[in-house]
Design a protein around this motif. Structure first.
Motif, PDB file in Angstrom:
ATOM      1  N   GLY A 194       0.834  -1.196   0.000  1.00  0.00           N
ATOM      2  CA  GLY A 194       0.000   0.000   0.000  1.00  0.00           C
ATOM      3  C   GLY A 194       0.868   1.244   0.000  1.00  0.00           C
ATOM      4  O   GLY A 194       2.096   1.172  -0.078  1.00  0.00           O
ATOM      5  N   ALA A 195       0.195   2.411   0.104  1.00  0.00           N
ATOM      6  CA  ALA A 195       0.865   3.720   0.035  1.00  0.00           C
ATOM      7  C   ALA A 195       1.632   3.828  -1.282  1.00  0.00           C
ATOM      8  O   ALA A 195       1.321   3.144  -2.259  1.00  0.00           O
ATOM      9  N   PHE A 196       2.657   4.684  -1.353  1.00  0.00           N
ATOM     10  CA  PHE A 196       3.467   4.740  -2.579  1.00  0.00           C
ATOM     11  C   PHE A 196       4.940   4.982  -2.252  1.00  0.00           C
ATOM     12  O   PHE A 196       5.603   5.844  -2.817  1.00  0.00           O
ATOM     13  N   TYR A 197       5.428   4.150  -1.315  1.00  0.00           N
ATOM     14  CA  TYR A 197       6.837   4.196  -0.917  1.00  0.00           C
ATOM     15  C   TYR A 197       7.376   2.773  -0.818  1.00  0.00           C
ATOM     16  O   TYR A 197       6.621   1.820  -0.615  1.00  0.00           O
ATOM     17  N   CYS A 198       8.690   2.677  -0.901  1.00  0.00           N
ATOM     18  CA  CYS A 198       9.360   1.431  -0.547  1.00  0.00           C
ATOM     19  C   CYS A 198      10.690   1.774   0.090  1.00  0.00           C
ATOM     20  O   CYS A 198      11.243   2.856  -0.121  1.00  0.00           O
ATOM     21  N   ILE A 199      11.181   0.847   0.885  1.00  0.00           N
ATOM     22  CA  ILE A 199      12.528   0.949   1.448  1.00  0.00           C
ATOM     23  C   ILE A 199      13.441   0.034   0.634  1.00  0.00           C
ATOM     24  O   ILE A 199      13.128  -1.146   0.438  1.00  0.00           O
ATOM     25  N   ALA A 200      14.533   0.602   0.162  1.00  0.00           N
ATOM     26  CA  ALA A 200      15.522  -0.181  -0.587  1.00  0.00           C
ATOM     27  C   ALA A 200      16.830  -0.213   0.187  1.00  0.00           C
ATOM     28  O   ALA A 200      17.316   0.830   0.645  1.00  0.00           O
ATOM     29  N   LYS A 201      17.367  -1.402   0.335  1.00  0.00           N
ATOM     30  CA  LYS A 201      18.662  -1.588   0.991  1.00  0.00           C
ATOM     31  C   LYS A 201      19.726  -1.562  -0.104  1.00  0.00           C
ATOM     32  O   LYS A 201      19.686  -2.358  -1.048  1.00  0.00           O
ATOM     33  N   LEU A 202      20.669  -0.624  -0.001  1.00  0.00           N
ATOM     34  CA  LEU A 202      21.668  -0.416  -1.051  1.00  0.00           C
ATOM     35  C   LEU A 202      23.023  -0.979  -0.635  1.00  0.00           C
ATOM     36  O   LEU A 202      23.325  -1.082   0.559  1.00  0.00           O
ATOM     37  N   PRO A 203      23.868  -1.310  -1.602  1.00  0.00           N
ATOM     38  CA  PRO A 203      25.215  -1.781  -1.289  1.00  0.00           C
ATOM     39  C   PRO A 203      26.158  -0.613  -0.982  1.00  0.00           C
ATOM     40  O   PRO A 203      27.164  -0.393  -1.652  1.00  0.00           O
ATOM     41  N   VAL A 204      25.780   0.182   0.025  1.00  0.00           N
ATOM     42  CA  VAL A 204      26.608   1.307   0.492  1.00  0.00           C
ATOM     43  C   VAL A 204      26.644   1.255   2.014  1.00  0.00           C
ATOM     44  O   VAL A 204      25.760   0.676   2.651  1.00  0.00           O
ATOM     45  N   LYS A 205      27.662   1.869   2.606  1.00  0.00           N
ATOM     46  CA  LYS A 205      27.758   1.896   4.064  1.00  0.00           C
ATOM     47  C   LYS A 205      26.957   3.040   4.659  1.00  0.00           C
ATOM     48  O   LYS A 205      26.438   2.935   5.775  1.00  0.00           O
ATOM     49  N   ASN A 206      26.882   4.146   3.918  1.00  0.00           N
ATOM     50  CA  ASN A 206      26.241   5.341   4.457  1.00  0.00           C
ATOM     51  C   ASN A 206      25.352   5.965   3.393  1.00  0.00           C
ATOM     52  O   ASN A 206      25.834   6.637   2.484  1.00  0.00           O
ATOM     53  N   ALA A 207      24.055   5.740   3.494  1.00  0.00           N
ATOM     54  CA  ALA A 207      23.120   6.245   2.492  1.00  0.00           C
ATOM     55  C   ALA A 207      23.007   7.769   2.537  1.00  0.00           C
ATOM     56  O   ALA A 207      22.701   8.394   1.521  1.00  0.00           O
ATOM     57  N   ASP A 208      23.246   8.371   3.708  1.00  0.00           N
ATOM     58  CA  ASP A 208      23.246   9.837   3.791  1.00  0.00           C
ATOM     59  C   ASP A 208      24.329  10.413   2.891  1.00  0.00           C
ATOM     60  O   ASP A 208      24.087  11.352   2.115  1.00  0.00           O
ATOM     61  N   ASP A 209      25.526   9.850   3.007  1.00  0.00           N
ATOM     62  CA  ASP A 209      26.643  10.315   2.192  1.00  0.00           C
ATOM     63  C   ASP A 209      26.363  10.076   0.709  1.00  0.00           C
ATOM     64  O   ASP A 209      26.618  10.945  -0.140  1.00  0.00           O
ATOM     65  N   PHE A 210      25.814   8.914   0.401  1.00  0.00           N
ATOM     66  CA  PHE A 210      25.516   8.568  -0.989  1.00  0.00           C
ATOM     67  C   PHE A 210      24.457   9.503  -1.569  1.00  0.00           C
ATOM     68  O   PHE A 210      24.599   9.991  -2.703  1.00  0.00           O
ATOM     69  N   ALA A 211      23.408   9.789  -0.803  1.00  0.00           N
ATOM     70  CA  ALA A 211      22.330  10.652  -1.294  1.00  0.00           C
ATOM     71  C   ALA A 211      22.837  12.072  -1.558  1.00  0.00           C
ATOM     72  O   ALA A 211      22.442  12.716  -2.545  1.00  0.00           O
ATOM     73  N   GLN A 212      23.716  12.558  -0.681  1.00  0.00           N
ATOM     74  CA  GLN A 212      24.286  13.895  -0.887  1.00  0.00           C
ATOM     75  C   GLN A 212      25.226  13.904  -2.088  1.00  0.00           C
ATOM     76  O   GLN A 212      25.216  14.838  -2.899  1.00  0.00           O
ATOM     77  N   TRP A 213      26.007  12.839  -2.233  1.00  0.00           N
ATOM     78  CA  TRP A 213      26.935  12.712  -3.355  1.00  0.00           C
ATOM     79  C   TRP A 213      26.180  12.700  -4.687  1.00  0.00           C
ATOM     80  O   TRP A 213      26.635  13.291  -5.674  1.00  0.00           O
ATOM     81  N   LEU A 214      25.032  12.043  -4.718  1.00  0.00           N
ATOM     82  CA  LEU A 214      24.218  12.009  -5.932  1.00  0.00           C
ATOM     83  C   LEU A 214      23.890  13.411  -6.438  1.00  0.00           C
ATOM     84  O   LEU A 214      23.852  13.662  -7.654  1.00  0.00           O
TER      85      LEU A 214
END
Length: 396
Positions: free
Chosen positions: A319-339
């Motif tokens: 339901g809703a319109f979200y999902c949680i994805a587990k990525l092959p990274v150690k720090n998703a905060d750093d990855f999201a900012q890097w993007l």
């Protein structure tokens, strides 16, 4: 220099919005940003709602009743009854978004240092609302390996203390998209009855259910009328996020009397938005049928594409319109900012919400992101392709 409050220092940043400055810089550089970070639907708001404020003839923009327009509350009660919920006009107070409804619920049921148990990951602003209310969040962890299903009731029970006042769920869930079953709701109902707790259910995504499943509301459970509090909103149902209209619903007269005092303190919900929200109740069923078909297609597209990326794990939302994805990274905060700061693929990049902010437990969800599938399918396919290429470069 005067110091800000401890509460102000402890107030968490939104994982959904904290990267906005980086997105703005990327756009100024000419990079196209696909927004997977925020639950802002691109579905058109129903015309009946828009026309209600386009064609209005008002000489004075007045306050409304603190509980909201009586006509709106009456029609909203009829809407709920049509969908099988035993809700009457006196059970409803209109609020400035579901956010205010949650603040009213916490303010009406909990004092400073009281505790609220919440399955995590949960909507990030629950942390903020709790901090603002002086309430302590006690998390019980659900996992991607279990599809973010309700944790065992024993896990809840061992967390209950004399300070525990409520359990809060989001059904279907933001950020996981998990839909609690009737059996799971009944398990929670028995628990709150046993320990005399409130059961607060954020049900703002009730219309977004897939695969033939059905939403089961806490308002449908007999015997917990004095325990149950429902939170709702027009934001997602009618693609009216900017209206900021929601409601708090309960059969508990003491809760509603307390919530009414909070409602009086903020005077009234916004007039124009109530007019549009009342008109939106006339939206034909065909609108919702089309929206659900579209979101199901988007969900299936997103999950299929994500599953093709090595190292990515994702739980299929119900339901809703979200999902949680587990990525092959150690720090998703750093990855999201890097993007946003350092990467583009053919002049395009994506913005995601790091999932650590959807937990209150420290060092949990560090390698996860929330993705909102609120873009058309072609853009979702492009976005996942960008994400795939980004992961290759990031690891280098």
């Amino acid at each position: 220099m005067p110091k800000i409050s401890n509460k102000g220092q402890q107030m968490p940043e939104s994982p959904i919005r904290k990267l906005v400055p980086y997105s703005e810089i990327a756009k100024k550089k000419g990079t196209k940003v696909y927004h997977l970070n925020i639950g802002q639907p691109d579905i058109k708001t129903p015309e009946v709602a828009m026309n209600s404020i386009k064609n209005i003839d008002i000489k004075v923009l007045e306050y409304s009743h603190s509980a909201g327009f009586e006509s709106y509350r009456r029609k909203l009660a009829e809407y709920y009854q049509k969908h099988g919920l035993p809700i009457n006009i006196e059970d409803i107070i209109i609020t400035t978004g579901g956010s205010e409804a949650l603040l009213f619920a916490m303010g009406s049921t909990m004092d400073s240092d009281d505790e609220i148990i919440i399955p995590e990951p949960f909507y990030a602003n629950y942390n903020g609302f709790s901090t603002a209310s002086g309430v302590k969040v006690v998390p019980v962890i659900s996992t991607i390996d279990e599809g973010f299903a309700l944790p065992p009731i024993a896990d809840f029970e061992k967390l209950i203390t004399p300070n525990t006042k409520a359990i809060l769920i989001c059904n279907p869930g933001n950020p996981t998209g998990y839909l609690y079953s009737k059996e799971e709701i009944y398990q929670l109902a028995e628990l709150v009855k046993k320990y005399d707790l409130f059961l607060i259910a954020d049900e703002v995504y009730r219309e977004f259910i897939y695969d033939g499943d059905h939403h089961f509301s806490v308002m449908n459970v007999p015997g917990i009328e004095q325990n149950a509090i429902m939170i709702d909103s027009v934001s997602k149902r009618y693609s009216m996020c900017g209206a900021r209209i929601g409601c708090i619903v309960s059969k508990n007269k003491e809760v509603m009397a307390a919530a009414m005092k909070f409602a009086q303190a903020r005077l009234s919900p916004p007039t124009f938005a109530q007019i549009a929200s009342e008109a939106a109740l006339e939206t034909p069923q065909s609108y919702f049928d089309e929206v659900i078909t579209e979101y199901k297609d988007r969900r299936d597209t997103l999950i299929t594409e994500l599953n093709q990326i090595d190292g990515v794990k994702v739980a299929t939302p119900k339901g809703a319109f979200y999902c949680i994805a587990k990525l092959p990274v150690k720090n998703a905060d750093d990855f999201a900012q890097w993007l946003l700061e350092s990467f583009d693929f053919n002049g395009e990049t994506v913005m995601v919400a790091p999932a650590a902010g959807f937990y209150s437990s420290p060092n949990v969800g560090l390698d996860e992101v929330r993705i909102a599938y609120v873009l058309k399918k072609e853009d979702l396919i492009k976005s996942v392709r960008i994400l795939k290429e980004a992961l290759k470069v990031y690891h280098q």
